[in-house]
Design an enzyme around this catalytic site. Structure first.
Site, PDB file in Angstrom:
ATOM      1  N   TYR A  24      41.922 -36.475  46.925  1.00  0.00           N
ATOM      2  CA  TYR A  24      42.773 -35.892  45.883  1.00  0.00           C
ATOM      3  C   TYR A  24      43.145 -34.449  46.253  1.00  0.00           C
ATOM      4  CZ  TYR A  24      41.467 -39.867  42.866  1.00  0.00           C
ATOM      5  OH  TYR A  24      41.283 -41.126  42.336  1.00  0.00           O
ATOM      6  N   LYS A  53      31.484 -43.187  53.208  1.00  0.00           N
ATOM      7  CA  LYS A  53      32.012 -44.245  54.086  1.00  0.00           C
ATOM      8  C   LYS A  53      32.116 -43.650  55.494  1.00  0.00           C
ATOM      9  CE  LYS A  53      33.822 -48.379  54.679  1.00  0.00           C
ATOM     10  NZ  LYS A  53      33.062 -49.627  54.554  1.00  0.00           N
ATOM     11  N   ASP A 112      31.282 -49.368  49.644  1.00  0.00           N
ATOM     12  CA  ASP A 112      31.520 -50.785  49.323  1.00  0.00           C
ATOM     13  C   ASP A 112      30.203 -51.488  48.983  1.00  0.00           C
ATOM     14  OD1 ASP A 112      31.035 -50.138  51.973  1.00  0.00           O
ATOM     15  OD2 ASP A 112      32.303 -51.690  52.831  1.00  0.00           O
ATOM     16  N   ASP A 157      35.626 -41.754  41.281  1.00  0.00           N
ATOM     17  CA  ASP A 157      36.596 -42.215  40.287  1.00  0.00           C
ATOM     18  C   ASP A 157      36.508 -43.735  40.142  1.00  0.00           C
ATOM     19  OD1 ASP A 157      38.573 -41.892  38.464  1.00  0.00           O
ATOM     20  OD2 ASP A 157      40.166 -41.429  39.884  1.00  0.00           O
ATOM     21  N   ASP A 179      34.891 -46.100  36.828  1.00  0.00           N
ATOM     22  CA  ASP A 179      35.644 -47.088  36.041  1.00  0.00           C
ATOM     23  C   ASP A 179      34.966 -48.460  36.146  1.00  0.00           C
ATOM     24  OD1 ASP A 179      37.582 -45.186  35.381  1.00  0.00           O
ATOM     25  OD2 ASP A 179      39.210 -46.645  35.579  1.00  0.00           O
TER      26      ASP A 179
END
Ligand code: NAD
Length: 333
Positions: free
Chosen positions: A124, A169, A200, A224, A228
């Protein structure tokens, strides 16, 4: 306390007035400064947030924020990213815990973890180029950014189970090696136990066994997405609060967005916004008021007052009323 109140767009205009009603019921000495921001403002004026707005926000002690709509227009600058960056609110804190009578996809109530998300860099960064045939966004990981988020996670871990899981990652994105190394060094320095997971794998494990986790520290986009996803464990996006903490400012908001599909219907769940207010009260040191707000939310849910996202038929106003009534009843005792 001087509090900037930003309703924003969509259901922000419903859930923030609900949280303010709860705040008013507590009778604290709070100066509320309404600030209009977001897509609605952009449509009217061509600007979603101005320099003057930022100045007003900087003069306030903290911010209570609803949600804003972000249109897929390359000329539209994200309001949230602007505020987080300008006020340097680097730590996004998202507690994930079950609530009374509400069950998420796993029908479990034995988990209680916090996602600590780096809030100012990563994918971001806002450094990007949109082209006809190629578009790119630069992923920025810095030592300073990684160190301060790791420190925040360690501080939180010390108040909890003294362990963190670093999510990354780095096997594919070499930029994450710096994040991972700095988080490990910081945890070792603070005497906090640490382990790490690829993002993951973490998504899979969080759904399989959420009870195994306590403090999770990760980069911007991963945090983020994982939060969610975790909303499904709790039961609804309408239940998840968050805090954005910086050195000099703090900003509290529900995890959810402006939900245009239900905006204006009066059925948005106000709990995420009300629990964001609770996080604000804790941050400000109003611990007994924060506990009372949490108790009032729990009591309303236990009485079976639930909004349509949880399978109920109560409205935003009815849910808010139940929380406010409980607070007033307790304060009269
Ligand atoms: P969303 O979070 O707004 O909604 C996702 C789903 O969850 C929808 O079905 C919605 O009805 C439901 N939902 C969300 N909050 C709820 C609540 N309080 N009560 C009941 N149901 C609720 O995500 P979206 O639909 O992908 O995004 C809508 C807009 O919000 C987009 O423009 C997006 O950019 C923006 N957004 C803003 C923020 C923010 O301001 N913090 C965060 C996420 C998305």
């Amino acid at each position: 306390m001087k509090l900037a109140v930003i309703e924003g767009d969509g259901i922000g205009k419903e859930v923030i007035p609900a949280a303010v009603e709860v705040l008013d019921a507590l009778g604290l000495d709070v100066e509320k400064v309404p600030v209009e921001l977001g897509y609605g403002k952009w449509e009217k004026t061509g600007q979603a947030i101005t320099d003057d707005d930022l100045e007003v926000l900087k003069e306030c002690d903290c911010i209570l924020f609803g949600a804003v709509t972000t249109p897929p227009d390359p000329n539209y600058k994200s309001v949230l990213l602007t505020i987080r960056k300008e006020l340097d609110m680097y730590a996004n804190i998202r507690p994930i815990r079950p609530l009374p009578t509400v069950r998420g996809i796993l029908d479990r109530s034995n988990f209680n973890f916090v996602i600590v998300r780096e809030n100012t860099e990563g994918l971001y960064s806002g450094i990007e180029e949109i082209g006809q045939d190629i578009s790119w966004t630069k992923r920025v990981i810095t030592r300073k950014g990684s160190e301060r988020i790791a420190r925040y996670a360690c501080k939180l871990a010390k108040e909890r189970k003294n362990r963190i899981v670093i999510v990354h990652k780095s096997n594919v994105m070499k930029s994450d090696k710096l994040f991972l190394d700095v988080c490990r060094e910081t945890a070792a320095l603070h005497g906090v136990d640490y382990s790490d997971e690829l993002v993951d794998t973490m998504a899979y494990k969080l759904i399989r066994s959420p009870e195994k986790y306590d403090v999770i520290v990760t980069t911007n986009l991963f945090g983020d997405i994982l939060s969610d996803m975790s909303a499904a464990l709790v039961g609804s996006l309408g239940l998840l609060p968050s805090a954005n903490i910086g050195t000099n400012h703090a900003f509290f908001e529900p995890v959810h967005g402006s939900a245009p599909d239900i905006a204006g219907k009066g059925i948005a769940n106000p709990i995420a916004a009300i629990l964001s207010l609770k996080m604000m009260l804790e941050w400000h040191g109003n611990m007994s008021e924060a506990a009372l707000v949490e108790e009032a939310v729990d009591a309303a849910l236990t009485e079976g007052i639930i909004t349509p996202d949880l399978g109920g038929a109560y409205t935003t106003k009815e849910m808010t009323c139940a929380v406010v009534d409980h607070i007033k009843k307790e304060m009269r005792k």
